[in-house]
Motif scaffolding. Structure first.
Motif, PDB file in Angstrom:
ATOM      1  N   ASP A  12      -3.411   4.711  -1.464  1.00 40.65           N
ATOM      2  CA  ASP A  12      -4.254   4.046  -0.801  1.00 40.65           C
ATOM      3  C   ASP A  12      -4.912   4.778   0.370  1.00 40.65           C
ATOM      4  OD1 ASP A  12      -4.152   1.600  -2.349  1.00 40.65           O
ATOM      5  OD2 ASP A  12      -2.191   1.683  -1.914  1.00 40.65           O
ATOM      6  N   ARG A  26     -12.525   7.057  -1.594  1.00 41.20           N
ATOM      7  CA  ARG A  26     -11.898   5.696  -1.567  1.00 41.20           C
ATOM      8  C   ARG A  26     -10.720   5.655  -0.695  1.00 41.20           C
ATOM      9  NH1 ARG A  26      -7.310   4.351  -3.877  1.00 41.20           N
ATOM     10  NH2 ARG A  26      -7.204   6.321  -5.104  1.00 41.20           N
ATOM     11  N   ARG A  73       4.400  -0.162  -8.507  1.00 45.15           N
ATOM     12  CA  ARG A  73       3.240  -1.131  -8.860  1.00 45.15           C
ATOM     13  C   ARG A  73       3.701  -2.025  -9.621  1.00 45.15           C
ATOM     14  NH1 ARG A  73       0.363  -0.056  -4.318  1.00 45.15           N
ATOM     15  NH2 ARG A  73      -0.975   1.632  -4.372  1.00 45.15           N
ATOM     16  N   GLU A 108      -6.292  11.118  -4.469  1.00 47.10           N
ATOM     17  CA  GLU A 108      -7.186  10.006  -4.970  1.00 47.10           C
ATOM     18  C   GLU A 108      -7.174   9.774  -6.411  1.00 47.10           C
ATOM     19  OE1 GLU A 108     -10.848   8.398  -2.734  1.00 47.10           O
ATOM     20  OE2 GLU A 108     -11.460   9.993  -3.853  1.00 47.10           O
ATOM     21  N   GLY A 130       2.381  10.613  -7.391  1.00 45.44           N
ATOM     22  CA  GLY A 130       1.242   9.671  -8.025  1.00 45.44           C
ATOM     23  C   GLY A 130       1.547   9.240  -9.612  1.00 45.44           C
ATOM     24  N   VAL A 144       4.688   6.187  -7.803  1.00 51.82           N
ATOM     25  CA  VAL A 144       3.896   5.067  -7.368  1.00 51.82           C
ATOM     26  C   VAL A 144       3.724   3.871  -8.684  1.00 51.82           C
ATOM     27  CG1 VAL A 144       1.386   4.295  -7.007  1.00 51.82           C
ATOM     28  CG2 VAL A 144       2.504   6.384  -5.957  1.00 51.82           C
ATOM     29  N   PRO A 145       3.744   4.350  -9.984  1.00 50.97           N
ATOM     30  CA  PRO A 145       3.462   3.449 -10.927  1.00 50.97           C
ATOM     31  C   PRO A 145       4.915   2.556 -11.171  1.00 50.97           C
ATOM     32  CG  PRO A 145       2.906   5.594 -11.832  1.00 50.97           C
ATOM     33  CD  PRO A 145       3.562   5.799 -10.407  1.00 50.97           C
ATOM     34  N   LYS A 159       1.010  -1.037   0.049  1.00 53.40           N
ATOM     35  CA  LYS A 159      -0.102   0.135  -0.011  1.00 53.40           C
ATOM     36  C   LYS A 159       1.074   1.170   0.170  1.00 53.40           C
ATOM     37  CE  LYS A 159      -3.852  -2.313   0.346  1.00 53.40           C
ATOM     38  NZ  LYS A 159      -4.655  -2.500  -0.769  1.00 53.40           N
ATOM     39  N   TYR A 186      -4.830   9.348  -8.168  1.00 50.67           N
ATOM     40  CA  TYR A 186      -3.875   8.564  -8.699  1.00 50.67           C
ATOM     41  C   TYR A 186      -3.817   7.324  -7.815  1.00 50.67           C
ATOM     42  CZ  TYR A 186      -1.513  12.613 -10.471  1.00 50.67           C
ATOM     43  OH  TYR A 186      -1.212  13.575 -11.471  1.00 50.67           O
ATOM     44  N   ASP A 187      -3.062   6.304  -7.808  1.00 53.43           N
ATOM     45  CA  ASP A 187      -3.094   5.001  -7.069  1.00 53.43           C
ATOM     46  C   ASP A 187      -2.781   5.066  -5.688  1.00 53.43           C
ATOM     47  OD1 ASP A 187      -3.793   2.273  -6.853  1.00 53.43           O
ATOM     48  OD2 ASP A 187      -2.198   1.638  -7.801  1.00 53.43           O
TER      49      ASP A 187
END
Length: 320
Positions: free
Chosen positions: A30, A56, A319, A25, A311, A315-316, A3, A27-28
């Motif tokens: 959490d 979310r 992931r 939010e 973001g 983050v990419p 996360k 972007y990915d």
């Protein structure tokens, strides 16, 4: 899957928090957290504003402090946030630092945390049989006089300590180490935890101009390095360096203090540099055992650009 969270200082306007939360939010991301540091705004202001504009992400204070805020007050703020966010709040608790500056002593931290958790959840669950701890008490029939969204929002306990981590393991959903990006510390704490997930967070400054990002990060790190360096037994930081740094910070010369931070120390106490460099440091922390990485204020050379780069470009990479 690991996360990713962002943590914000509580020094901004409500409108700014709304804008940053909406961007995060999109972007990915959490989790969004707000610090509860001495002499900054109470985190509930920012958290309620974030709850209003998001759907979310999880939301919480990192962390509320049961020495400066009674558990019944924490329960009330947690209940309000959980209601406003439609069940997305988490309960963050920690012993905290710097309370001696306002005359608050911090004895028996494990007992304080244990009893605070008990009182908060008893109130949230609507129990009315009373509680008689060594520190906190509830008389019989004392209860919250309003409905709560969930009786037990998930718990995070912040600590560097071995004994506190042992107490928190299994009781807390997450245990957080704040102010480090040192894989050795992360691996050591991960070995101590059998049940709780490990969260690791620190100052973050990301920019395509990596040198500028690192310079800004050094200024930020200098404000807390004298505290956390003493907690990290895997690193030997010269005492005279910490003393000089603390003196400059106290004198309001944070940039001069930051200039004293060596590059090798910066990389143990902050996520700093280009998106690729920040992602690589976060990956090292994840590989060492972190279940969640929390990128802390100021995020970038500006809040907005930092959130965007984290973001869109950091983050990419995590992931993949």
């Amino acid at each position: 899957m690991t996360k990713i969270g962002l943590a914000f200082q509580s020094d901004k306007s409500p409108q700014t928090y709304a804008q940053l939360a909406q961007a995060a939010e999109s972007y990915d991301i959490d989790v969004l957290s707000v610090f509860s540091d001495l002499m900054f705004q109470p985190p509930i202001l920012a958290l309620l504003e974030m709850a209003r504009v998001t759907d979310r992400v999880r939301l919480g204070a990192a962390c509320w402090n049961p020495y400066s805020l009674h558990p019944y007050e924490i329960a009330g703020q947690l209940a309000a946030l959980d209601l406003a966010s439609n069940g997305r709040a988490y309960l963050g608790l920690a012993r905290g630092s710097w309370l001696g500056d306002v005359g608050i002593e911090q004895p028996r931290p494990i007992s304080h945390l244990r009893e605070a958790v008990e009182v908060i959840y008893r109130l949230m669950e609507g129990k009315t049989d009373g509680y008689h701890g060594e520190i906190f008490q509830l008389a019989p029939d004392v209860r919250l006089r309003y409905a709560v969204r969930r009786p037990r929002p998930p718990l995070l306990i912040g600590t560097w300590g071995e004994r506190t981590a042992a107490f928190a393991d299994g009781l807390a959903d997450e245990v957080k180490i704040g102010g480090t990006t040192n894989p050795a510390v992360v691996a050591r704490m991960r070995k101590r935890l059998k049940s709780s997930a490990l969260v690791v967070g620190a100052v973050t400054v990301v920019d395509t101009d990596g040198a500028a990002a690192r310079a800004r990060a050094k200024t930020e790190v200098a404000t807390y390095l004298p505290v956390v360096a003493e907690l990290d037994s895997t690193v030997q930081v010269p005492v005279d360096l910490l003393v000089r740094m603390q003196a400059l910070v106290t004198a309001g010369e944070s940039e001069a203090a930051g200039a004293l931070v060596p590059d090798e120390l910066l990389d143990l106490f902050a996520f700093a540099g280009t998106p690729a460099e920040v992602a690589a440091r976060a990956r090292a922390v994840i590989d060492a055992g972190a279940a969640r990485v929390e990128f802390g204020t100021p995020h970038g050379l500006s809040d907005e650009r930092g959130v965007h780069l984290l973001g869109a470009e950091v983050v990419p990479r995590l992931r993949r």
